[in-house]
Design a protein around this motif. Sequence first.
Motif, PDB file in Angstrom:
ATOM      1  N   SER A   1     -24.781 -49.896  19.152  1.00  0.00           N
ATOM      2  CA  SER A   1     -23.933 -48.841  18.588  1.00  0.00           C
ATOM      3  C   SER A   1     -24.484 -47.454  18.919  1.00  0.00           C
ATOM      4  CB  SER A   1     -23.813 -49.023  17.079  1.00  0.00           C
ATOM      5  OG  SER A   1     -22.856 -48.143  16.532  1.00  0.00           O
ATOM      6  N   LEU A   2     -25.808 -47.304  18.923  1.00  0.00           N
ATOM      7  CA  LEU A   2     -26.400 -46.012  19.280  1.00  0.00           C
ATOM      8  C   LEU A   2     -26.101 -45.657  20.728  1.00  0.00           C
ATOM      9  CD1 LEU A   2     -28.153 -43.572  18.589  1.00  0.00           C
ATOM     10  CD2 LEU A   2     -30.174 -44.958  19.118  1.00  0.00           C
ATOM     11  N   ALA A   3     -26.178 -46.627  21.634  1.00  0.00           N
ATOM     12  CA  ALA A   3     -25.859 -46.367  23.038  1.00  0.00           C
ATOM     13  C   ALA A   3     -24.402 -45.924  23.185  1.00  0.00           C
ATOM     14  CB  ALA A   3     -26.118 -47.620  23.872  1.00  0.00           C
ATOM     15  N   ARG A   4     -23.532 -46.505  22.403  1.00  0.00           N
ATOM     16  CA  ARG A   4     -22.122 -46.110  22.435  1.00  0.00           C
ATOM     17  C   ARG A   4     -21.945 -44.665  21.973  1.00  0.00           C
ATOM     18  NH1 ARG A   4     -18.411 -47.109  18.246  1.00  0.00           N
ATOM     19  NH2 ARG A   4     -16.207 -46.951  18.893  1.00  0.00           N
ATOM     20  N   VAL A   5     -22.644 -44.286  20.899  1.00  0.00           N
ATOM     21  CA  VAL A   5     -22.556 -42.917  20.397  1.00  0.00           C
ATOM     22  C   VAL A   5     -23.125 -41.932  21.415  1.00  0.00           C
ATOM     23  CG1 VAL A   5     -23.412 -41.340  18.624  1.00  0.00           C
ATOM     24  CG2 VAL A   5     -22.553 -43.599  17.972  1.00  0.00           C
ATOM     25  N   VAL A   6     -24.287 -42.261  21.985  1.00  0.00           N
ATOM     26  CA  VAL A   6     -24.924 -41.365  22.956  1.00  0.00           C
ATOM     27  C   VAL A   6     -24.053 -41.200  24.193  1.00  0.00           C
ATOM     28  CG1 VAL A   6     -26.901 -41.137  24.488  1.00  0.00           C
ATOM     29  CG2 VAL A   6     -27.247 -41.825  22.122  1.00  0.00           C
ATOM     30  N   ALA A   7     -23.398 -42.273  24.642  1.00  0.00           N
ATOM     31  CA  ALA A   7     -22.549 -42.183  25.828  1.00  0.00           C
ATOM     32  C   ALA A   7     -21.376 -41.242  25.603  1.00  0.00           C
ATOM     33  CB  ALA A   7     -22.050 -43.579  26.209  1.00  0.00           C
ATOM     34  N   VAL A   8     -20.739 -41.330  24.447  1.00  0.00           N
ATOM     35  CA  VAL A   8     -19.601 -40.454  24.155  1.00  0.00           C
ATOM     36  C   VAL A   8     -20.072 -39.007  24.014  1.00  0.00           C
ATOM     37  CG1 VAL A   8     -17.792 -39.938  22.482  1.00  0.00           C
ATOM     38  CG2 VAL A   8     -18.245 -42.300  23.135  1.00  0.00           C
ATOM     39  N   MET A   9     -21.191 -38.785  23.345  1.00  0.00           N
ATOM     40  CA  MET A   9     -21.709 -37.426  23.190  1.00  0.00           C
ATOM     41  C   MET A   9     -22.069 -36.827  24.548  1.00  0.00           C
ATOM     42  SD  MET A   9     -24.110 -37.796  19.781  1.00  0.00           S
ATOM     43  CE  MET A   9     -24.679 -36.114  19.917  1.00  0.00           C
ATOM     44  N   GLY A  10     -22.699 -37.628  25.405  1.00  0.00           N
ATOM     45  CA  GLY A  10     -23.044 -37.120  26.728  1.00  0.00           C
ATOM     46  C   GLY A  10     -21.813 -36.833  27.573  1.00  0.00           C
ATOM     47  N   GLN A  11     -20.788 -37.675  27.478  1.00  0.00           N
ATOM     48  CA  GLN A  11     -19.569 -37.448  28.234  1.00  0.00           C
ATOM     49  C   GLN A  11     -18.875 -36.167  27.790  1.00  0.00           C
ATOM     50  OE1 GLN A  11     -18.482 -39.027  30.819  1.00  0.00           O
ATOM     51  NE2 GLN A  11     -16.509 -37.958  31.013  1.00  0.00           N
ATOM     52  N   ARG A  12     -18.816 -35.942  26.483  1.00  0.00           N
ATOM     53  CA  ARG A  12     -18.163 -34.728  25.986  1.00  0.00           C
ATOM     54  C   ARG A  12     -18.950 -33.479  26.383  1.00  0.00           C
ATOM     55  NH1 ARG A  12     -14.481 -35.119  21.745  1.00  0.00           N
ATOM     56  NH2 ARG A  12     -15.364 -33.260  20.747  1.00  0.00           N
ATOM     57  N   ALA A  13     -20.303 -33.573  26.359  1.00  0.00           N
ATOM     58  CA  ALA A  13     -21.114 -32.422  26.774  1.00  0.00           C
ATOM     59  C   ALA A  13     -20.903 -32.117  28.262  1.00  0.00           C
ATOM     60  CB  ALA A  13     -22.583 -32.701  26.483  1.00  0.00           C
ATOM     61  N   ALA A  14     -20.821 -33.151  29.077  1.00  0.00           N
ATOM     62  CA  ALA A  14     -20.594 -32.925  30.503  1.00  0.00           C
ATOM     63  C   ALA A  14     -19.225 -32.306  30.747  1.00  0.00           C
ATOM     64  CB  ALA A  14     -20.731 -34.246  31.263  1.00  0.00           C
ATOM     65  N   GLU A  15     -18.209 -32.778  30.041  1.00  0.00           N
ATOM     66  CA  GLU A  15     -16.866 -32.229  30.229  1.00  0.00           C
ATOM     67  C   GLU A  15     -16.803 -30.769  29.788  1.00  0.00           C
ATOM     68  OE1 GLU A  15     -14.456 -34.895  28.022  1.00  0.00           O
ATOM     69  OE2 GLU A  15     -14.494 -36.488  29.535  1.00  0.00           O
TER      70      GLU A  15
END
Length: 467
Positions: free
Chosen positions: A35-49
């Motif tokens: 679940s943490l990897a899922r949260v980190v992936a979404v946060m990183g994707q939004r930061a990149a966008e």
Amino acid sequence: MRTLQGYRYALDLTPRQERAILQHAGAARFAFNWSLARVVAVMGQRAAERSYGIPDAELTPAISWSYPAMRRAWNAAKATAAPWWPECSKEAYNTGLEALARALKNWSDSRLGKRRDRPMGFPRYKSRHRTAPSVRYTTGPIRIEPDRRHVVLPRLGRLKLHESARKLARRLEAGTARILSAAVRRNGGRWYVSVCVEVERAERAPARPRSVVGIDVGITNLAVLSTGEVVANPRHLQRSLQRLRTLGRGMSRKSGPAWAAGRPPSNRWRRARGRLAAAHARVANLRRDGLHKLTSRLARTHGTIVVEDLNVAGMLSNRRLARHIADAGFAPLRRQLTYKTEWNGGRLIVADRWYPSSKTCSGCGAVKTKLTLSERTYACEACGLRLDRDLNAARNLAALAAAAVSTAGSGPVSGRGADRKTPNLGQVAVKRQPGTAQAGKTGTVPLQGGPPSHTFEEVGETGLIRV
């Protein structure tokens, strides 16, 4: 009175049962990391966008950090993420998801200024080499067997207790307790089960309901009471330091792990680490046992207990005294007194953090402008009183009990001179609280070592409370 209470018992597990618990703890860790990897992936994707200049309305949708939302996401993906999931109880996965939801909330509240405690960092991935294995059960069959020597948990079955659970069993049989949850955890090489119970406690009264006692905690003596009793500091950590250092040196000489290079630790290193962990656990158990016995005796004896609101976290920043302060256990003593006085029908009064209990004369109320830590005997220059520094502070704390009547429910009690810093010059207009020498008069009490500049107004009944 209904309250929550915990019962903790050591377990005697068979090798098969220990492997089953470790499997459940590993499942909890897997769900946490997934679940943490899922949260980190979404946060990183939004930061990149955002870095690409994409408007917020067109960013990848954020995911909820709440526990129910994480459970729904896990249930939808567990068949592919963890095909072996039926081998463990659902409570194992819920343990990891609940821990992550709580960690993310604490981190978010800390960043937004909603959390008053120390700052919390972003959750890190759990490793089986650094994380104590644990699993918590909230549903399913959780009960104490009639022989009072076994506990039953979901999927784990019947686990033997190292000691009898007769106290908990009596409450359950009488219908005055209800089991809410149970948690299994390994600490210091031993397995423990902690049972959280909702208890219906009978109304109780202290042995001396009208007794008032002030408690001054310290390092030389763990506690000095206003009655004159001195509780020595057992210094469990200090007495065990030599053994802990020997065990630590022995472990450092063994072949430890090098996970980056793919080298696991040797069996001798594992055994040495177990011996060191057991030694640390023994120190913690001795400290916990002594504090529980002391606080239980005080709560059952005295009707009113007065303590100081110490900034323990700030005191631990002193590198010379931090180890001794942590060894004494100031914070656990205050926490235990808080709920034990409520259980036993007494009351706990917390003095204001800036109340100069050590600088104030318990006889006449004069306040010293400076009192070094090395001065262990309080000598009043106004009335000539000489007594132990800690006993003087304890008597001043006991004198605050009468002031709590007029400030009930308003938080910590501020006594005389409770300004942020004792000044050397100028006048500080404060109310003269109970514990002063002359009753029913308005007078001037000098700062010791300075001009008679403090003017106090007597209010209410005065005089040192004798206990």
